[in-house]
Design a protein around this motif. Structure first.
Motif, PDB file in Angstrom:
ATOM      1  N   ILE A  10      44.602  50.571  41.947  1.00  0.00           N
ATOM      2  CA  ILE A  10      43.293  51.042  41.496  1.00  0.00           C
ATOM      3  C   ILE A  10      42.802  50.109  40.397  1.00  0.00           C
ATOM      4  O   ILE A  10      43.543  49.834  39.443  1.00  0.00           O
ATOM      5  CB  ILE A  10      43.363  52.487  40.931  1.00  0.00           C
ATOM      6  N   GLU A  11      41.601  49.612  40.548  1.00  0.00           N
ATOM      7  CA  GLU A  11      41.022  48.717  39.547  1.00  0.00           C
ATOM      8  C   GLU A  11      39.667  49.232  39.105  1.00  0.00           C
ATOM      9  O   GLU A  11      38.791  49.445  39.946  1.00  0.00           O
ATOM     10  CB  GLU A  11      40.759  47.342  40.165  1.00  0.00           C
ATOM     11  N   PHE A  12      39.500  49.423  37.820  1.00  0.00           N
ATOM     12  CA  PHE A  12      38.168  49.679  37.270  1.00  0.00           C
ATOM     13  C   PHE A  12      37.677  48.353  36.698  1.00  0.00           C
ATOM     14  O   PHE A  12      38.309  47.809  35.785  1.00  0.00           O
ATOM     15  CB  PHE A  12      38.232  50.723  36.148  1.00  0.00           C
ATOM     16  N   ARG A  13      36.594  47.830  37.254  1.00  0.00           N
ATOM     17  CA  ARG A  13      36.073  46.561  36.742  1.00  0.00           C
ATOM     18  C   ARG A  13      34.764  46.809  36.013  1.00  0.00           C
ATOM     19  O   ARG A  13      33.725  46.965  36.624  1.00  0.00           O
ATOM     20  CB  ARG A  13      35.823  45.591  37.900  1.00  0.00           C
ATOM     21  N   ASP A  14      34.868  46.909  34.684  1.00  0.00           N
ATOM     22  CA  ASP A  14      33.701  47.055  33.818  1.00  0.00           C
ATOM     23  C   ASP A  14      32.742  48.115  34.353  1.00  0.00           C
ATOM     24  O   ASP A  14      31.563  47.863  34.566  1.00  0.00           O
ATOM     25  CB  ASP A  14      32.977  45.711  33.683  1.00  0.00           C
ATOM     26  N   VAL A  15      33.287  49.340  34.570  1.00  0.00           N
ATOM     27  CA  VAL A  15      32.519  50.375  35.252  1.00  0.00           C
ATOM     28  C   VAL A  15      31.600  51.139  34.303  1.00  0.00           C
ATOM     29  O   VAL A  15      32.027  51.581  33.235  1.00  0.00           O
ATOM     30  CB  VAL A  15      33.475  51.374  35.950  1.00  0.00           C
TER      31      VAL A  15
END
Lengths: 258, 255
Positions: A10-15
């Motif tokens: 799971i990756e949150f990219r600058d959300v």
């Protein structure tokens, strides 16, 4: 950064997320690795639940992106199961316990003939084998939440999102469910993202804890939890590391609330 | 409605006493001679006409005619109502578009469309059936729409998370959620269907209790008229109560 060395799932990219003109989430960036148990804590209204909805594809971010298994999330996926806090609303009241588990099996297209055995096994896993024919309204809160967990397992997902699943339960039930979820996570190797407002619960369960600021929700701190597994309700909670982290995070949470 | 009432037998007994009182007052009024017997026959005369009608008369055939007309129209209205209601209920946009129109159609007394129906299809059994369906569809249709609209948002999320198809959502979540509302709607529909079956018979001359009581009235056979009315009352009572039982049974998961 983490105790586990698996690949990132799971990756949150600058959300960032706006809902109805209000900024809910801002600059959220962190990763969860395969098999990791990550807890998210924060005051109510800090957008904890929103993070789960973003991973499950129920919400789309306004800025940035969320990735699961390297792919950008653009809608719900069968590989992501979600356990809601309000179990009584998330179960089908007109279906028995077995029927509720069956819904997930029907959704993945399992043939009728195979379902009965699978349902029995899943209900057994959460200690509800004796209650297969009961309706949710005939089950206690803890049992209803176990049932929801069984349904999420039935989906066969490798990622489990849990939204304050034990928030409405009494202390004893909560502790036994905490241990059951740890066991299930260890058995299935599932990656778990677990939202709670209970600091000690987060420390007890997690490999890492993500603490959020409120209004808008953004990351305050990410803390590794170096406590050994399997964890124990008595001894784990008495370990110096546990007490030390508890003090540290407690201070942080007070600062957040202030 | 309440379950576990202390003396269900007592309530039943009280009901019987009330009914007996009603018949007794009826008897007293007739006996006093205040109302001509041509307009109000005695309970005994009504009872005799009833027994005669059911045993050697045509009342059984008439009853069958009316009940079949009512049930056929009602079943058709229920089927179409549930199907249309599901189609409308599933989409919030469609609901918003159609709400005022449905409210108007529902408020329209079905007997008002009878002249239109006669003009379009004539005094045929089909016209009567059509009017029954048109008049009795609304409670079921609106209840179905309502049942769909009231699906818990959480269950919508559950079905999205599980990737349920649109059909599965309707069949496994929307409809079961609407069932208690639908049954209630169908119970109300049945009452309307009975009214319209009788009106239709009177207007189109179809064989049935409606036509029979109209003829009895025209020929000043008051006991036959009242026997027919009592029988129609019983039909309404039995059908409505039967559906109430179904309603309780179907909604046993609702506490």
């Amino acid at each position: 950064m983490s105790g586990k060395s698996g690949s990132v799932v799971i990756e949150f990219r600058d959300v960032g997320l706006y809902l109805g003109g209000k900024e809910i989430t801002q600059n959220v960036e962190f990763n969860v690795r395969k098999g990791e148990f990550v807890c998210v804590i924060g005051a109510s209204g800090c957008g904890k639940t929103t993070l789960l909805r973003l991973v499950s594809g129920l919400y789309q971010p306004t800025t940035g992106s969320v990735h699961v298994d390297g792919k950008k999330v653009d809608g719900p996926s069968r590989d992501v199961a979600i356990v809601f806090q309000d179990y009584s609303r998330a179960l089908l009241p007109w279906r028995t316990a077995a029927g509720n588990v069956s819904l997930a099996l029907e959704a993945i297209g399992m043939p009728r003939a195979e379902r009965a055995d699978r349902i029995h096994a899943l209900l057994g896993k959460v200690g509800l084998a004796q209650h297969a024919a009961k309706y949710p309204s005939q089950l206690s809160g803890g049992m209803q939440q176990r049932l929801q967990i069984a349904r999420s397992l039935a989906q066969g997902a490798s990622i489990l999102l849990m939204d304050e699943p034990f928030g409405a339960l009494d202390a004893m039930t909560r502790q036994s469910l905490q241990d059951e979820v740890l066991e299930l996570a260890a058995d299935t190797g599932a990656t778990v993202l677990f939202v709670t407002h209970d600091l000690e619960e987060a420390l007890y369960l997690g490999d890492r804890v993500v603490a959020l600021y409120s209004n808008p929700g953004r990351i305050a701190r990410i803390v590794d939890i170096p406590l050994t597994r399997p964890r124990n309700q008595l001894s784990t909670r008495e370990e110096p590391d546990f007490l030390h982290l508890r003090r540290e995070l407690f201070g942080l949470m007070e600062e957040i609330h202030a | 409605m309440r379950r576990g009432f202390n003396f269900p037998g007592l309530a039943f007994l009280q009901g019987l006493v009330g009914l007996a009182l009603f018949v007794w007052v009826w008897h007293l009024i007739v006996a006093s001679g205040a109302v001509p017997r041509a307009f109000l026959p005695s309970p005994e005369a009504t009872w005799n006409a009833f027994v005669r009608g059911v045993t050697i008369g045509d009342m059984r055939e008439q009853l069958l005619g009316t009940v079949l007309r009512m049930i056929n129209g009602w079943l058709l209205a229920s089927l179409v109502g549930i199907a249309l209601g599901s189609a409308i209920g599933i989409s919030e946009t469609l609901r918003n578009y159609l709400r005022p129109t449905l409210a108007f159609a529902r408020a329209l007394p079905a007997s008002a469309v009878v002249p239109v129906a006669i003009a379009l299809v004539g005094l045929t059994p089909g016209m009567v059936l059509g009017v029954i369906v048109f008049g009795s569809i609304w409670p079921t249709l609106l209840a179905t729409v309502q049942g769909f609209a009231m699906v818990d948002p959480r269950l919508v999320e559950v079905s999205r998370a599980l990737h349920l198809s649109r059909f599965d959502f309707i069949w496994k979540i929307g409809l079961p959620n609407a069932v208690p509302d639908i049954i209630t709607g169908m119970r109300l529909s049945l009452t309307v269907a009975l009214i319209l079956a009788i009106v239709g018979e009177m207007l189109a001359g179809q064989e049935g209790l409606g036509k029979a009581i109209l003829l009895a009235a025209r020929m000043f056979r008051a006991p036959d008229l009242y026997a027919g009315i009592v029988l129609l009352g019983l039909v309404g009572l039995v059908s409505s109560y039967g559906l109430l039982l179904v309603e309780r049974r179907v909604a046993r998961w609702r506490r």
